[in-house]
Design a protein around this motif. Structure first.
Motif, PDB file in Angstrom:
ATOM      1  N   PRO A  39      26.716  33.795  30.086  1.00  0.00           N
ATOM      2  CA  PRO A  39      26.836  35.251  29.870  1.00  0.00           C
ATOM      3  C   PRO A  39      28.225  35.718  30.244  1.00  0.00           C
ATOM      4  O   PRO A  39      28.881  35.139  31.120  1.00  0.00           O
ATOM      5  CB  PRO A  39      25.778  35.833  30.822  1.00  0.00           C
ATOM      6  CG  PRO A  39      25.550  34.765  31.853  1.00  0.00           C
ATOM      7  CD  PRO A  39      25.763  33.461  31.144  1.00  0.00           C
ATOM      8  N   PRO A  40      28.732  36.775  29.579  1.00  0.00           N
ATOM      9  CA  PRO A  40      30.083  37.256  29.879  1.00  0.00           C
ATOM     10  C   PRO A  40      30.187  37.774  31.303  1.00  0.00           C
ATOM     11  O   PRO A  40      29.225  38.308  31.870  1.00  0.00           O
ATOM     12  CB  PRO A  40      30.287  38.393  28.855  1.00  0.00           C
ATOM     13  CG  PRO A  40      28.908  38.803  28.451  1.00  0.00           C
ATOM     14  CD  PRO A  40      28.062  37.569  28.540  1.00  0.00           C
ATOM     15  N   LYS A  41      31.356  37.612  31.887  1.00  0.00           N
ATOM     16  CA  LYS A  41      31.590  38.068  33.263  1.00  0.00           C
ATOM     17  C   LYS A  41      31.525  39.592  33.311  1.00  0.00           C
ATOM     18  O   LYS A  41      32.086  40.287  32.478  1.00  0.00           O
ATOM     19  CB  LYS A  41      32.971  37.595  33.727  1.00  0.00           C
ATOM     20  CG  LYS A  41      33.272  37.943  35.172  1.00  0.00           C
ATOM     21  CD  LYS A  41      34.653  37.440  35.568  1.00  0.00           C
ATOM     22  CE  LYS A  41      34.981  37.849  36.996  1.00  0.00           C
ATOM     23  NZ  LYS A  41      36.342  37.402  37.381  1.00  0.00           N
ATOM     24  N   LYS A  42      30.797  40.098  34.304  1.00  0.00           N
ATOM     25  CA  LYS A  42      30.652  41.534  34.454  1.00  0.00           C
ATOM     26  C   LYS A  42      31.965  42.147  34.927  1.00  0.00           C
ATOM     27  O   LYS A  42      32.542  41.710  35.915  1.00  0.00           O
ATOM     28  CB  LYS A  42      29.536  41.843  35.457  1.00  0.00           C
ATOM     29  CG  LYS A  42      29.197  43.318  35.555  1.00  0.00           C
ATOM     30  CD  LYS A  42      28.031  43.552  36.500  1.00  0.00           C
ATOM     31  CE  LYS A  42      27.700  45.035  36.591  1.00  0.00           C
ATOM     32  NZ  LYS A  42      26.585  45.285  37.538  1.00  0.00           N
ATOM     33  N   GLU A  43      32.433  43.158  34.195  1.00  0.00           N
ATOM     34  CA  GLU A  43      33.692  43.806  34.531  1.00  0.00           C
ATOM     35  C   GLU A  43      33.442  45.085  35.309  1.00  0.00           C
ATOM     36  O   GLU A  43      32.449  45.779  35.096  1.00  0.00           O
ATOM     37  CB  GLU A  43      34.485  44.124  33.261  1.00  0.00           C
ATOM     38  CG  GLU A  43      35.013  42.908  32.538  1.00  0.00           C
ATOM     39  CD  GLU A  43      35.931  43.302  31.385  1.00  0.00           C
ATOM     40  OE1 GLU A  43      37.145  43.431  31.609  1.00  0.00           O
ATOM     41  OE2 GLU A  43      35.414  43.490  30.270  1.00  0.00           O
ATOM     42  N   ALA A  44      34.369  45.393  36.224  1.00  0.00           N
ATOM     43  CA  ALA A  44      34.278  46.644  36.968  1.00  0.00           C
ATOM     44  C   ALA A  44      34.668  47.792  36.047  1.00  0.00           C
ATOM     45  O   ALA A  44      35.634  47.687  35.288  1.00  0.00           O
ATOM     46  CB  ALA A  44      35.198  46.595  38.183  1.00  0.00           C
ATOM     47  N   PRO A  45      33.939  48.911  36.084  1.00  0.00           N
ATOM     48  CA  PRO A  45      34.255  50.021  35.186  1.00  0.00           C
ATOM     49  C   PRO A  45      35.569  50.719  35.523  1.00  0.00           C
ATOM     50  O   PRO A  45      36.167  51.367  34.666  1.00  0.00           O
ATOM     51  CB  PRO A  45      33.057  50.970  35.361  1.00  0.00           C
ATOM     52  CG  PRO A  45      32.487  50.629  36.693  1.00  0.00           C
ATOM     53  CD  PRO A  45      32.732  49.166  36.886  1.00  0.00           C
ATOM     54  N   TYR A  46      36.017  50.598  36.776  1.00  0.00           N
ATOM     55  CA  TYR A  46      37.240  51.287  37.202  1.00  0.00           C
ATOM     56  C   TYR A  46      37.943  50.406  38.226  1.00  0.00           C
ATOM     57  O   TYR A  46      37.350  50.023  39.236  1.00  0.00           O
ATOM     58  CB  TYR A  46      36.881  52.647  37.802  1.00  0.00           C
ATOM     59  CG  TYR A  46      38.043  53.471  38.320  1.00  0.00           C
ATOM     60  CD1 TYR A  46      39.252  53.531  37.649  1.00  0.00           C
ATOM     61  CD2 TYR A  46      37.918  54.221  39.491  1.00  0.00           C
ATOM     62  CE1 TYR A  46      40.304  54.302  38.124  1.00  0.00           C
ATOM     63  CE2 TYR A  46      38.960  55.007  39.968  1.00  0.00           C
ATOM     64  CZ  TYR A  46      40.149  55.042  39.281  1.00  0.00           C
ATOM     65  OH  TYR A  46      41.198  55.812  39.753  1.00  0.00           O
ATOM     66  N   THR A  47      39.185  50.056  37.951  1.00  0.00           N
ATOM     67  CA  THR A  47      39.950  49.168  38.827  1.00  0.00           C
ATOM     68  C   THR A  47      41.325  49.764  39.105  1.00  0.00           C
ATOM     69  O   THR A  47      41.956  50.323  38.206  1.00  0.00           O
ATOM     70  CB  THR A  47      40.123  47.775  38.171  1.00  0.00           C
ATOM     71  OG1 THR A  47      38.846  47.247  37.827  1.00  0.00           O
ATOM     72  CG2 THR A  47      40.820  46.812  39.112  1.00  0.00           C
ATOM     73  N   LEU A  48      41.762  49.618  40.344  1.00  0.00           N
ATOM     74  CA  LEU A  48      43.112  50.027  40.727  1.00  0.00           C
ATOM     75  C   LEU A  48      43.959  48.784  40.984  1.00  0.00           C
ATOM     76  O   LEU A  48      43.475  47.787  41.505  1.00  0.00           O
ATOM     77  CB  LEU A  48      43.086  50.880  41.994  1.00  0.00           C
ATOM     78  CG  LEU A  48      42.406  52.249  41.904  1.00  0.00           C
ATOM     79  CD1 LEU A  48      42.436  52.928  43.265  1.00  0.00           C
ATOM     80  CD2 LEU A  48      43.064  53.130  40.855  1.00  0.00           C
ATOM     81  N   VAL A  49      45.225  48.867  40.595  1.00  0.00           N
ATOM     82  CA  VAL A  49      46.193  47.801  40.877  1.00  0.00           C
ATOM     83  C   VAL A  49      47.206  48.353  41.867  1.00  0.00           C
ATOM     84  O   VAL A  49      47.765  49.437  41.657  1.00  0.00           O
ATOM     85  CB  VAL A  49      46.896  47.326  39.591  1.00  0.00           C
ATOM     86  CG1 VAL A  49      47.915  46.238  39.915  1.00  0.00           C
ATOM     87  CG2 VAL A  49      45.875  46.817  38.589  1.00  0.00           C
ATOM     88  N   GLY A  50      47.409  47.607  42.958  1.00  0.00           N
ATOM     89  CA  GLY A  50      48.312  48.066  44.011  1.00  0.00           C
ATOM     90  C   GLY A  50      49.543  47.196  44.142  1.00  0.00           C
ATOM     91  O   GLY A  50      49.661  46.134  43.528  1.00  0.00           O
ATOM     92  N   SER A  51      50.479  47.663  44.965  1.00  0.00           N
ATOM     93  CA  SER A  51      51.712  46.923  45.238  1.00  0.00           C
ATOM     94  C   SER A  51      52.100  47.139  46.693  1.00  0.00           C
ATOM     95  O   SER A  51      51.944  48.236  47.237  1.00  0.00           O
ATOM     96  CB  SER A  51      52.846  47.401  44.331  1.00  0.00           C
ATOM     97  OG  SER A  51      54.086  46.831  44.727  1.00  0.00           O
ATOM     98  N   ILE A  52      52.600  46.056  47.330  1.00  0.00           N
ATOM     99  CA  ILE A  52      53.134  46.159  48.697  1.00  0.00           C
ATOM    100  C   ILE A  52      54.533  45.534  48.743  1.00  0.00           C
ATOM    101  O   ILE A  52      54.951  45.008  49.772  1.00  0.00           O
ATOM    102  CB  ILE A  52      52.211  45.479  49.728  1.00  0.00           C
ATOM    103  CG1 ILE A  52      52.031  43.985  49.405  1.00  0.00           C
ATOM    104  CG2 ILE A  52      50.857  46.170  49.787  1.00  0.00           C
ATOM    105  CD1 ILE A  52      51.366  43.207  50.527  1.00  0.00           C
ATOM    106  N   SER A  53      55.243  45.622  47.632  1.00  0.00           N
ATOM    107  CA  SER A  53      56.532  44.934  47.527  1.00  0.00           C
ATOM    108  C   SER A  53      57.687  45.677  48.197  1.00  0.00           C
ATOM    109  O   SER A  53      58.792  45.148  48.279  1.00  0.00           O
ATOM    110  CB  SER A  53      56.864  44.676  46.054  1.00  0.00           C
ATOM    111  OG  SER A  53      56.939  45.904  45.340  1.00  0.00           O
TER     112      SER A  53
END
Length: 204
Positions: A177-191
């Motif tokens: 079965p396809p992998k369940k995706e999160a409906p809302y995702t944030l991408v962060g940075s600590i660079s």
């Protein structure tokens, strides 16, 4: 981090709730429907703020419930891009550092957005910042449970509404079965300097 969003919905109130105040019944139904749910391109709904307008209620044939069109404002978690947030490290993988805010867990800091140079310790399953000093490199570990300050650099909404099976899926039922995706995702940075584990920047 939190915003007020104006919404509109038709709320159904069953007859056994008619003895209650209409606003109380509508508030309860709206929170049942929306609280802790992600609305596509809006954000994570937290709680009802207020009801701004109630239109006329109708009772349809064959249904003893009332149906009322409601205008309301809802508290929504939807941080703006470049906002600085503080969370806790939930875990690490080759994909990056996974961060939780307690009520929201779908935050990822990818490897290219970590303080550099960084490496993944396979044995410990943690990311490590190889901090350069005059005395040489010091390994600073990004351990689970540590508080981390990060910048929001991207967001992703996925429509997870149920859909019917495609013809390809129907002919390949033996596949995983396809992998369940999160409906809302944030991408962060600590660079940047000052971002990362709070302990890195706290003087003793």
């Amino acid at each position: 981090m939190f915003v007020l969003v104006e919404m509109m919905d038709t709320v159904r109130i069953p007859p056994w709730q008619f003895e209650r105040k209409l606003n109380d019944s509508i508030a309860e139904e709206l929170n049942k429907k929306l609280a802790n749910k992600v609305v596509y391109n809006v954000g994570l709904c937290i709680c009802l703020f207020d009801i701004t307008k109630l239109e006329d209620a109708y009772v349809f044939p064959g249904d003893g419930a009332s149906h009322t069109k409601v205008h309301f404002r809802y508290v929504v978690f939807h941080p703006f891009l470049d906002e600085i947030l503080i969370g806790k490290i939930k875990g690490c993988s080759l994909e990056g550092v996974h961060v939780s805010l307690g009520f929201f867990d779908d935050i990822l800091i990818p490897p290219e957005s970590l303080q550099q140079p960084a490496k993944f310790d396979e044995a410990e399953q943690v990311w490590v910042w190889e901090y350069e000093t005059e005395e040489g490199a010091h390994d600073l570990y990004m351990d689970t449970g540590e508080e981390i300050r990060f910048r929001v650099v991207d967001e992703s909404f996925v429509d997870t509404s149920p859909t019917g099976p495609s013809s390809a899926e129907a002919t390949s039922s033996s596949e995983e079965p396809p992998k369940k995706e999160a409906p809302y995702t944030l991408v962060g940075s600590i660079s940047e300097p000052g971002l990362g584990l709070l302990s890195w920047w706290t003087s003793n």
